[in-house]
Structures are given as C-alpha cells and as structure tokens.
Design a protein around this motif. Structure first.
Motif, PDB file in Angstrom:
ATOM      1  N   ALA A  35       0.823  -1.215   0.000  1.00 49.08           N
ATOM      2  CA  ALA A  35       0.000   0.000   0.000  1.00 49.08           C
ATOM      3  C   ALA A  35       0.857   1.266   0.000  1.00 49.08           C
ATOM      4  CB  ALA A  35      -0.946   0.003   1.194  1.00 49.08           C
TER       5      ALA A  35
ATOM      6  N   LEU B 103      -5.505  -3.950  -3.260  1.00 44.46           N
ATOM      7  CA  LEU B 103      -5.052  -2.668  -2.724  1.00 44.46           C
ATOM      8  C   LEU B 103      -5.052  -1.582  -3.798  1.00 44.46           C
ATOM      9  CD1 LEU B 103      -2.144  -3.889  -0.435  1.00 44.46           C
ATOM     10  CD2 LEU B 103      -4.421  -3.105   0.276  1.00 44.46           C
TER      11      LEU B 103
ATOM     12  N   THR C 233     -10.997  -3.204   2.869  1.00 41.94           N
ATOM     13  CA  THR C 233     -10.575  -2.341   1.771  1.00 41.94           C
ATOM     14  C   THR C 233     -11.797  -1.670   1.165  1.00 41.94           C
ATOM     15  OG1 THR C 233     -10.655  -4.183   0.190  1.00 41.94           O
ATOM     16  CG2 THR C 233      -8.506  -3.657   1.150  1.00 41.94           C
TER      17      THR C 233
END
Length: 114
Positions: free
Chosen positions: A11, A94, A48
C-alpha cells in the motif's frame, strides 16, 4: 498467507499514501482518505474500499477470501481473510481500493479543484 506488513509494504508503494491509525488499528490513506485498514470489528480481517456492488461480487466469487459482517453491510468496503489471500491478489485489491478512494475524493471535490 499475507500479513499486515505485506499490506503496509504494498500500500505504501502506491503514490500519495501515508500510514495512520483508525480506531486504534493500522490503516493506509491516500490524500487523507483511508483505503485499507485492519478491521476493529473482525480480528485478523483486512478491510478495503470497494463499491458495495463489487464487494458482493467478490464475496460470491471467493467466499473463502472475501466476506462481510452486519457492521459493514451496505458500506463501500469488503473484508478479506489475510490468511487466505496471496500477495498478487492482495496487490490488486489494494490498487483497486486506492483507485476507488481517489475517485470518491474527486466526486466530493468542489468545482474548480478537480
């Protein structure tokens, strides 16, 4: 099996990201908007950002990896079993969450600042 350290590494490699906390759990933000975080409601689960409809598709396609709970029902997020996802799929999740967070920021930006 992925870990928070894998999430963090992947990330933070994305542009304009920073590490922070949310409800005393680690998270990563893009331009101040959280796009991935460790769930404070589901121990060991990663959350997420994702459009709700896409979350439902992910859950239907891979119920051993993706899930939701009543707390997240109707929310633009999906929960992920970190111990059931490989690094390649995690990286894709991600990147998608990062892009979705940026899109929501653009939609909310006042005219002339986009």
């Amino acid at each position: 099996m992925a870990t928070w350290e894998d999430v963090r590494r992947l990330a933070l490699a994305l542009p304009d990201t920073e590490e922070a906390t949310s409800y005393r759990e680690p998270c990563v933000k893009v331009k101040g908007k959280t796009f991935v975080w460790m769930s404070s409601h589901e121990r060991g689960a990663l959350a997420t950002r994702v459009p709700y409809e896409e979350a439902l598709l992910l859950i239907a396609a891979r119920p051993n990896v993706y899930f939701t709970t009543p707390h997240y029902e109707g929310y633009d997020a999906v929960l992920t079993q970190l111990d059931a996802i490989d690094e390649e799929e995690l990286a894709g999740r991600l990147e998608d969450a990062w892009e979705f967070a940026l899109e929501t920021l653009k939609r909310r930006a006042p005219r002339g600042t986009r």
